[in-house]
Scaffold this active site. Structure first.
Site, PDB file in Angstrom:
ATOM      1  N   ILE A 132       0.845  -1.203   0.000  1.00  0.00           N
ATOM      2  CA  ILE A 132       0.000   0.000   0.000  1.00  0.00           C
ATOM      3  C   ILE A 132       0.879   1.251   0.000  1.00  0.00           C
ATOM      4  CG2 ILE A 132      -1.812   1.255   1.243  1.00  0.00           C
ATOM      5  CD1 ILE A 132      -2.811  -1.416   2.325  1.00  0.00           C
ATOM      6  N   ALA A 175       3.920   1.181   7.992  1.00  0.00           N
ATOM      7  CA  ALA A 175       4.875   0.088   8.252  1.00  0.00           C
ATOM      8  C   ALA A 175       4.266  -0.903   9.235  1.00  0.00           C
ATOM      9  CB  ALA A 175       6.174   0.645   8.825  1.00  0.00           C
ATOM     10  N   GLU A 184      -9.867  -5.847  10.351  1.00  0.00           N
ATOM     11  CA  GLU A 184      -9.754  -7.105  11.108  1.00  0.00           C
ATOM     12  C   GLU A 184      -9.792  -6.875  12.622  1.00  0.00           C
ATOM     13  OE1 GLU A 184      -6.984  -9.925   9.441  1.00  0.00           O
ATOM     14  OE2 GLU A 184      -7.091  -8.954   7.493  1.00  0.00           O
ATOM     15  N   TYR A 243      -2.085 -10.936  14.407  1.00  0.00           N
ATOM     16  CA  TYR A 243      -1.984  -9.747  13.548  1.00  0.00           C
ATOM     17  C   TYR A 243      -3.022  -8.706  13.957  1.00  0.00           C
ATOM     18  CZ  TYR A 243      -3.003  -6.720   9.536  1.00  0.00           C
ATOM     19  OH  TYR A 243      -3.281  -5.628   8.738  1.00  0.00           O
ATOM     20  N   GLY A 247      -8.553 -20.132  13.674  1.00  0.00           N
ATOM     21  CA  GLY A 247      -9.226 -18.866  14.036  1.00  0.00           C
ATOM     22  C   GLY A 247      -9.635 -18.038  12.830  1.00  0.00           C
TER      23      GLY A 247
HETATM   24  P1  NAD Z   1       3.258  -4.920   3.396  1.00  0.00           P
HETATM   25  O1  NAD Z   1       3.574  -6.097   4.227  1.00  0.00           O
HETATM   26  O2  NAD Z   1       3.156  -5.074   1.917  1.00  0.00           O
HETATM   27  O3  NAD Z   1       4.337  -3.766   3.645  1.00  0.00           O
HETATM   28  C1  NAD Z   1       4.797  -3.440   4.926  1.00  0.00           C
HETATM   29  C2  NAD Z   1       6.020  -2.549   4.762  1.00  0.00           C
HETATM   30  O4  NAD Z   1       6.455  -2.171   6.082  1.00  0.00           O
HETATM   31  C3  NAD Z   1       7.210  -3.240   4.091  1.00  0.00           C
HETATM   32  O5  NAD Z   1       7.775  -2.387   3.125  1.00  0.00           O
HETATM   33  C4  NAD Z   1       8.161  -3.508   5.227  1.00  0.00           C
HETATM   34  O6  NAD Z   1       9.518  -3.505   4.827  1.00  0.00           O
HETATM   35  C5  NAD Z   1       7.851  -2.347   6.172  1.00  0.00           C
HETATM   36  N1  NAD Z   1       8.193  -2.648   7.557  1.00  0.00           N
HETATM   37  C6  NAD Z   1       7.858  -3.763   8.259  1.00  0.00           C
HETATM   38  N2  NAD Z   1       8.366  -3.709   9.492  1.00  0.00           N
HETATM   39  C7  NAD Z   1       9.038  -2.524   9.592  1.00  0.00           C
HETATM   40  C8  NAD Z   1       9.763  -1.895  10.629  1.00  0.00           C
HETATM   41  N3  NAD Z   1       9.930  -2.472  11.819  1.00  0.00           N
HETATM   42  N4  NAD Z   1      10.308  -0.684  10.380  1.00  0.00           N
HETATM   43  C9  NAD Z   1      10.167  -0.086   9.168  1.00  0.00           C
HETATM   44  N5  NAD Z   1       9.500  -0.649   8.146  1.00  0.00           N
HETATM   45  C10 NAD Z   1       8.926  -1.855   8.360  1.00  0.00           C
HETATM   46  O7  NAD Z   1       1.910  -4.335   4.000  1.00  0.00           O
HETATM   47  P2  NAD Z   1       0.694  -3.607   3.274  1.00  0.00           P
HETATM   48  O8  NAD Z   1      -0.252  -4.628   2.792  1.00  0.00           O
HETATM   49  O9  NAD Z   1       1.210  -2.575   2.361  1.00  0.00           O
HETATM   50  O10 NAD Z   1       0.008  -2.909   4.533  1.00  0.00           O
HETATM   51  C11 NAD Z   1       0.372  -1.602   4.928  1.00  0.00           C
HETATM   52  C12 NAD Z   1      -0.464  -1.192   6.115  1.00  0.00           C
HETATM   53  O11 NAD Z   1      -1.847  -1.253   5.787  1.00  0.00           O
HETATM   54  C13 NAD Z   1      -0.279  -2.100   7.324  1.00  0.00           C
HETATM   55  O12 NAD Z   1      -0.291  -1.281   8.470  1.00  0.00           O
HETATM   56  C14 NAD Z   1      -1.498  -3.007   7.299  1.00  0.00           C
HETATM   57  O13 NAD Z   1      -1.842  -3.429   8.593  1.00  0.00           O
HETATM   58  C15 NAD Z   1      -2.536  -2.059   6.732  1.00  0.00           C
HETATM   59  N6  NAD Z   1      -3.648  -2.683   6.000  1.00  0.00           N
HETATM   60  C16 NAD Z   1      -3.390  -3.545   4.969  1.00  0.00           C
HETATM   61  C17 NAD Z   1      -4.454  -4.081   4.253  1.00  0.00           C
HETATM   62  C18 NAD Z   1      -4.230  -5.011   3.079  1.00  0.00           C
HETATM   63  O14 NAD Z   1      -5.184  -5.561   2.540  1.00  0.00           O
HETATM   64  N7  NAD Z   1      -2.997  -5.200   2.626  1.00  0.00           N
HETATM   65  C19 NAD Z   1      -5.776  -3.757   4.598  1.00  0.00           C
HETATM   66  C20 NAD Z   1      -5.990  -2.858   5.659  1.00  0.00           C
HETATM   67  C21 NAD Z   1      -4.921  -2.325   6.344  1.00  0.00           C
HETATM   68  P1  TYD Z   2      -5.386 -12.898   2.999  1.00  0.00           P
HETATM   69  O1  TYD Z   2      -5.068 -12.367   1.639  1.00  0.00           O
HETATM   70  O2  TYD Z   2      -4.309 -13.578   3.769  1.00  0.00           O
HETATM   71  O3  TYD Z   2      -5.998 -11.679   3.808  1.00  0.00           O
HETATM   72  P2  TYD Z   2      -6.718 -11.664   5.272  1.00  0.00           P
HETATM   73  O4  TYD Z   2      -6.529 -12.946   5.937  1.00  0.00           O
HETATM   74  O5  TYD Z   2      -5.963 -10.563   5.939  1.00  0.00           O
HETATM   75  O6  TYD Z   2      -8.134 -11.331   4.994  1.00  0.00           O
HETATM   76  O7  TYD Z   2      -6.586 -13.921   2.872  1.00  0.00           O
HETATM   77  C1  TYD Z   2      -7.831 -13.526   2.289  1.00  0.00           C
HETATM   78  C2  TYD Z   2      -8.784 -14.697   2.435  1.00  0.00           C
HETATM   79  O8  TYD Z   2      -8.307 -15.780   1.613  1.00  0.00           O
HETATM   80  C3  TYD Z   2      -8.864 -15.250   3.830  1.00  0.00           C
HETATM   81  O9  TYD Z   2     -10.206 -15.685   4.072  1.00  0.00           O
HETATM   82  C4  TYD Z   2      -7.935 -16.449   3.813  1.00  0.00           C
HETATM   83  C5  TYD Z   2      -8.063 -16.955   2.396  1.00  0.00           C
HETATM   84  N1  TYD Z   2      -6.852 -17.588   1.828  1.00  0.00           N
HETATM   85  C6  TYD Z   2      -6.939 -18.851   1.231  1.00  0.00           C
HETATM   86  O10 TYD Z   2      -8.020 -19.464   1.176  1.00  0.00           O
HETATM   87  N2  TYD Z   2      -5.805 -19.397   0.702  1.00  0.00           N
HETATM   88  C7  TYD Z   2      -4.600 -18.752   0.751  1.00  0.00           C
HETATM   89  O11 TYD Z   2      -3.580 -19.322   0.274  1.00  0.00           O
HETATM   90  C8  TYD Z   2      -4.527 -17.459   1.350  1.00  0.00           C
HETATM   91  C9  TYD Z   2      -3.222 -16.722   1.433  1.00  0.00           C
HETATM   92  C10 TYD Z   2      -5.691 -16.912   1.872  1.00  0.00           C
END
Ligand code: NAD
Ligand code: TYD
Length: 357
Positions: free
Chosen positions: A17, A91, A140, A163, A296
């Site tokens: 993101i 992050a 979540e 998480y 879970g």
């Molecule tokens: P991601 O795992 O792709 O990226 C996380 C980034 O944070 C990486 O670049 C990593 O190097 C950096 N990072 C991790 N630990 C660190 C530390 N200790 N110090 C500095 N940098 C660090 O995650 P994402 O999917 O881009 O998610 C970004 C944010 O959005 C997170 O806070 C996540 O909880 C939140 N979020 C994600 C989703 C989703 O669907 N991906 C949905 C809602 C909220």
């Molecule tokens: P995920 O992308 O890990 O996001 P989150 O658990 O944060 O919602 O998973 C999305 C949904 O897909 C979740 O219900 C778990 C399911 N899932 C699978 O069925 N197989 C997989 O290999 C993964 C990674 C997720």
């Protein structure tokens, strides 16, 4: 109110993101200032996601600082050198399955790291009101829904994975810093994002890569868990509206209003990958494999995002089918990005934990 920022500190800007947010700010948004990307580059961080911007804006509007958000001295140094007037805190350790297998890193980064950033910001900004700390969180934290109902901003927190518990803790800390110290905080809780630059361990990019590579497509449990999906740029546009005009001390839910059972989503994704890659549909379908459920496993997430729609006028703009197709095309055209991001630690981790697949 329309806040204007000169220097935005983006934590986690090399992640999924965060890198999309930096692209959005530098290429599309009404923002003329500079960005400091603070990232420690875990397995999920990849600077290749920002390679062109880094060349175009290096030393003018884009700066990269490799640092851990838990390292107070490093965060203080970055605050002192760049004097940011906004922080967007992305992050995090972000993958539920990893949090089940190894929760400690989640507590360190998501809880202690968030605390460190908040505390450094509080000291650096010393009661200023023309600054903003935007904390990014997830739906979540609200737990799991049954067949009906939606998460609103006042739904009680009920996190159920390490998480989500670590994110819930960070949300509470952020709001506590608003109430206790007056640190200007906004907060957003968003549903599942998808789009380019997402590490291929999350459902959509993992499935796309496994389809391309002829591997099995592991569906957890009965495949009927429901997620609400939003294109990453719609999420980022929402966050930007909150940063400019959101009320301090408040949280905003962001969602796609787009609920899908995992197995239905996979059926659609298989069709799109078949169309875009030329692989036979029957072959891709045969790769679908039901596997043991995630412990879970939250059943359903669904977001009521009427607050941000009504108060800030934001709405989603990307249709799910279009967004999925764009995402599939992006993964098909960027094999090197995926190869690099998956090299090393990721492949070892997958082998250790999911050898059974
Ligand atoms: P991601 O795992 O792709 O990226 C996380 C980034 O944070 C990486 O670049 C990593 O190097 C950096 N990072 C991790 N630990 C660190 C530390 N200790 N110090 C500095 N940098 C660090 O995650 P994402 O999917 O881009 O998610 C970004 C944010 O959005 C997170 O806070 C996540 O909880 C939140 N979020 C994600 C989703 C989703 O669907 N991906 C949905 C809602 C909220
Ligand atoms: P995920 O992308 O890990 O996001 P989150 O658990 O944060 O919602 O998973 C999305 C949904 O897909 C979740 O219900 C778990 C399911 N899932 C699978 O069925 N197989 C997989 O290999 C993964 C990674 C997720």
């Amino acid at each position: 109110m329309n806040r204007r920022f000169q220097t935005i500190l983006v934590t986690g800007g090399a992640g999924f993101i965060g890198s999309n947010f930096i692209h959005f700010l530098l290429e599309k948004a009404d923002f003329q200032g500079r960005i400091v990307n603070l990232d420690t580059l875990t397995y999920a961080g990849n600077l290749e996601s920002l390679a062109e911007l880094a060349v175009k804006f290096k030393g003018t509007r884009y700066f990269f600082e490799k640092a851990d958000i838990c390292d107070r001295a490093a965060v203080e140094r970055i605050f002192a050198s760049f004097a940011p007037d906004a922080v967007i805190h992305l992050a995090a350790e972000s993958h539920v399955d990893r949090s089940i297998l190894g929760p400690e890193a989640f507590i360190k980064t998501n809880v202690m790291g968030t605390f460190t950033l908040l505390d450094v910001a509080r000291n650096a900004w010393k009661g200023r009101h023309d600054v903003l700390f935007h904390h990014i969180s997830t739906d979540e934290v609200f737990g799991s829904l049954g067949d009906s109902g939606y998460f609103t901003e006042s739904t009680p927190y009920d996190p159920r994975s390490p998480y989500s518990a670590s994110k819930a803790s960070s949300d509470h800390l952020a709001l506590a810093y608003y109430h206790t110290y007056g640190l200007p905080i906004t907060l957003s809780n968003c549903s599942n994002n998808y789009g380019p630059f997402q590490f291929p361990e999350k459902l959509i990019p993992l499935m796309i890569m496994n389809m391309i590579e002829g591997k099995s497509l592991p569906v957890y449990g009965d495949g009927k868990n429901i997620r609400d999906w939003i294109y990453v740029e719609d999420h980022n546009a929402a966050v930007w509206e909150i940063m400019k005009r959101g009320e301090a001390g408040r949280s905003y839910n962001i969602g796609g209003e787009n609920e899908w059972e995992n197995i239905r989503l996979l059926d659609r994704l298989v069709e799109i990958v078949a169309e875009e890659s030329g692989k036979p549909l029957s072959q891709l379908r045969s790769q679908i494999t039901y596997v043991k459920d995630r412990p879970g496993h939250d059943r359903r997430y669904a977001i009521d995002c009427s607050r941000i729609k009504n108060e800030l006028g934001w709405k989603q703009s990307v249709d799910f089918d279009d967004g999925l197709r764009k995402t599939v095309r992006w993964y098909l055209s960027n094999p090197l990005w995926t190869e690099h991001v998956r090299s090393g630690e990721y492949l070892n981790w997958m082998d250790r934990n999911y050898a059974v697949r």
